[in-house]
Write an enzyme that holds these catalytic residues in place. Structure first.
Site, PDB file in Angstrom:
ATOM      1  N   ARG A  46     -13.262 -18.217  25.178  1.00 21.30           N
ATOM      2  CA  ARG A  46     -14.479 -18.341  25.555  1.00 21.30           C
ATOM      3  C   ARG A  46     -15.475 -19.041  24.525  1.00 21.30           C
ATOM      4  NH1 ARG A  46     -16.334 -16.211  21.574  1.00 21.30           N
ATOM      5  NH2 ARG A  46     -18.560 -16.410  23.052  1.00 21.30           N
ATOM      6  N   ALA A  48     -18.182 -22.338  24.235  1.00 18.33           N
ATOM      7  CA  ALA A  48     -18.120 -23.548  24.869  1.00 18.33           C
ATOM      8  C   ALA A  48     -17.095 -24.535  23.924  1.00 18.33           C
ATOM      9  CB  ALA A  48     -19.691 -24.078  24.594  1.00 18.33           C
ATOM     10  N   ARG A  89     -14.925 -23.082  34.864  1.00 16.33           N
ATOM     11  CA  ARG A  89     -16.382 -22.585  34.410  1.00 16.33           C
ATOM     12  C   ARG A  89     -17.242 -23.629  34.622  1.00 16.33           C
ATOM     13  NH1 ARG A  89     -16.571 -18.548  29.541  1.00 16.33           N
ATOM     14  NH2 ARG A  89     -18.576 -17.839  30.570  1.00 16.33           N
ATOM     15  N   ASP A 237     -24.213 -23.818  25.130  1.00 15.52           N
ATOM     16  CA  ASP A 237     -23.224 -24.174  26.229  1.00 15.52           C
ATOM     17  C   ASP A 237     -23.391 -25.529  26.803  1.00 15.52           C
ATOM     18  OD1 ASP A 237     -23.143 -21.420  26.192  1.00 15.52           O
ATOM     19  OD2 ASP A 237     -21.126 -21.878  27.215  1.00 15.52           O
ATOM     20  N   ASN A 247     -27.607 -21.348  27.316  1.00 18.57           N
ATOM     21  CA  ASN A 247     -26.529 -20.424  26.476  1.00 18.57           C
ATOM     22  C   ASN A 247     -26.709 -19.132  27.075  1.00 18.57           C
ATOM     23  OD1 ASN A 247     -25.243 -20.324  24.008  1.00 18.57           O
ATOM     24  ND2 ASN A 247     -26.852 -18.760  23.260  1.00 18.57           N
ATOM     25  N   LYS A 248     -25.928 -18.094  26.557  1.00 17.95           N
ATOM     26  CA  LYS A 248     -25.718 -16.957  27.018  1.00 17.95           C
ATOM     27  C   LYS A 248     -27.012 -16.374  27.588  1.00 17.95           C
ATOM     28  CE  LYS A 248     -22.607 -15.112  27.418  1.00 17.95           C
ATOM     29  NZ  LYS A 248     -21.850 -15.367  29.002  1.00 17.95           N
TER      30      LYS A 248
HETATM   31  O1  MRU Z   1     -19.640 -16.489  28.308  1.00 19.26           O
HETATM   32  P1  MRU Z   1     -19.374 -16.972  27.121  1.00 19.26           P
HETATM   33  O2  MRU Z   1     -18.658 -15.859  26.121  1.00 19.26           O
HETATM   34  O3  MRU Z   1     -18.079 -18.137  27.053  1.00 19.26           O
HETATM   35  O4  MRU Z   1     -20.544 -17.557  26.388  1.00 19.26           O
HETATM   36  C1  MRU Z   1     -20.643 -18.128  25.191  1.00 19.26           C
HETATM   37  C2  MRU Z   1     -22.105 -18.534  24.599  1.00 19.26           C
HETATM   38  O5  MRU Z   1     -22.821 -18.385  25.458  1.00 19.26           O
HETATM   39  C3  MRU Z   1     -21.983 -19.039  23.308  1.00 19.26           C
HETATM   40  O6  MRU Z   1     -23.258 -18.715  22.899  1.00 19.26           O
HETATM   41  C4  MRU Z   1     -22.204 -20.676  23.327  1.00 19.26           C
HETATM   42  O7  MRU Z   1     -20.839 -20.786  24.027  1.00 19.26           O
HETATM   43  C5  MRU Z   1     -21.873 -21.381  22.037  1.00 19.26           C
HETATM   44  S1  MRU Z   1     -20.265 -21.092  21.119  1.00 19.26           S
HETATM   45  C6  MRU Z   1     -20.366 -21.770  19.786  1.00 19.26           C
END
Ligand code: MRU
Length: 337
Positions: A46, A48, A89, A237, A247-248
């Site tokens: 997981r 991005a 996703r 993301d 983002n998350k």
């Molecule tokens: O659901 P996830 O764990 O894939 O979410 C990840 C994030 O939101 C990260 O902050 C984002 O992908 C940046 S990773 C360099």
């Protein structure tokens, strides 16, 4: 790094199973592209950039799958597989970018060898992985320059080595600053509901000797009010043309809080995260995940059975709340005044 998030060897893809961390360090080996798609969906890999790399290798595995097939038939199969991978996703731009990049390279192939055609997928996926490593290094260098010699950073989710092919984006800045001799301490949001901050960010920062303190997501505002945070750094993301950031889930709240407390809010991301075809963050598809992640996380029921749940995996932070974007090509100003 003492671990490899994703790598390929002898036509196998090896993933560090992030669902098992921090309890166990388990590496799973994949030869079937359908299993890789499932691994992306259940967040075994997981973050991005790592998803983009995984998507590229998923295509390489798929190209190997059929034995009795002509080159023309395989070309057609791969178009369908590309759609399947894109459906894994919806939010991270890197997944679509990775698939499109590998497919574009494959389309250019004008020879007549099945082996060469298949090899091309592995070559392009390897190149994406190597380039991601370099982009993380560059992000680290650009971002570290923004930080004072002593500072305390708040981060959210995991935008580290576990989320990329290299040292990470947001955490790449922290590692690089620490390597330069700056005194960096980190607060990590636990990141409900799947705890990427607690399970993954704390694990990898501790592995790398960075001073980290875990907080629950709701503690961030209080921490800022105590003047304990010098900067917030998160990953992304997807970033649209106007600078809006997906983002998350929880990132938007942090950006608002950082603005109110006059704390710089930085977004660190490589070129592969920028969606040049999308103008505005409201267009970004936001992944909705299963209710059980909230009501029964990690096997423990914490809400009554049957309760209604809203569980978006990401949110959108408007560009007006971003102080700067730390990219592999340099630091670009955000929209925050
Ligand atoms: O659901 P996830 O764990 O894939 O979410 C990840 C994030 O939101 C990260 O902050 C984002 O992908 C940046 S990773 C360099």
């Amino acid at each position: 790094m003492r671990f490899a998030t994703i790598r390929a060897e002898d036509k196998k893809v090896i993933l560090l199973d992030q669902t098992a961390l921090p309890e166990k360090t388990v590496y799973n080996s994949y030869t079937d592209y359908c299993d890789m798609i499932e691994a992306i969906k259940r967040l075994e890999v997981r973050g991005a950039p790592a998803i983009g790399i995984a998507a590229a290798y998923t295509l390489a595995l798929a190209a190997e799958t059929r034995v009795d097939i002509t080159l023309d038939q395989l070309r057609k199969v791969m178009i369908d597989v590309a759609c399947e991978v894109k459906n894994a996703r919806p939010t991270a731009m890197n997944l679509f970018w990775g698939v499109d990049r590998v497919m574009a390279a494959a389309q250019k192939y004008n020879g007549d060898s099945l082996d060469e055609y298949r090899h091309l997928f592995w070559g392009e996926a390897d190149a994406i992985l190597e380039e991601d490593k370099a982009m993380c290094q560059a992000i680290g260098l650009h971002g570290a320059g923004l930080l004072p010699d002593r500072c305390t950073i708040l981060t959210h989710c995991n935008a580290g080595a576990l989320a990329t092919g290299g040292i990470g984006t947001a955490l790449g800045v922290i590692y690089t600053a620490a390597e330069m001799g700056k005194q960096i301490t980190v607060y990590a949001d636990e990141t409900r509901p799947l705890l990427q901050g607690a399970r993954l960010t704390c694990w990898e920062l501790m592995q790398n000797g960075i001073d980290v303190t875990l907080i629950t997501d709701s503690m961030a505002g209080y921490l800022m009010s105590l003047a304990k945070i010098d900067a917030v750094i998160v990953g992304a993301d997807r970033i649209t043309n106007n600078g809006d950031v997906a983002n998350k889930i929880g990132t938007y709240s942090l950006a608002v809080l950082a603005g109110v407390h006059n704390i710089p809010f930085y977004v660190a991301a490589p070129a592969s995260t920028f969606d040049l075809k999308m103008d505005h963050g409201l267009e970004i598809p936001i992944e909705q995940r299963r209710a059980e992640e909230v009501t029964c996380g990690f096997g423990k029921r914490t809400a009554p059975e049957g309760v209604k749940v809203f569980n978006p995996a990401f949110d959108m932070t408007p560009h007006e709340l971003v102080s700067a974007y730390i990219t592999d090509t340099g630091v670009r100003p955000g929209g925050r005044k």
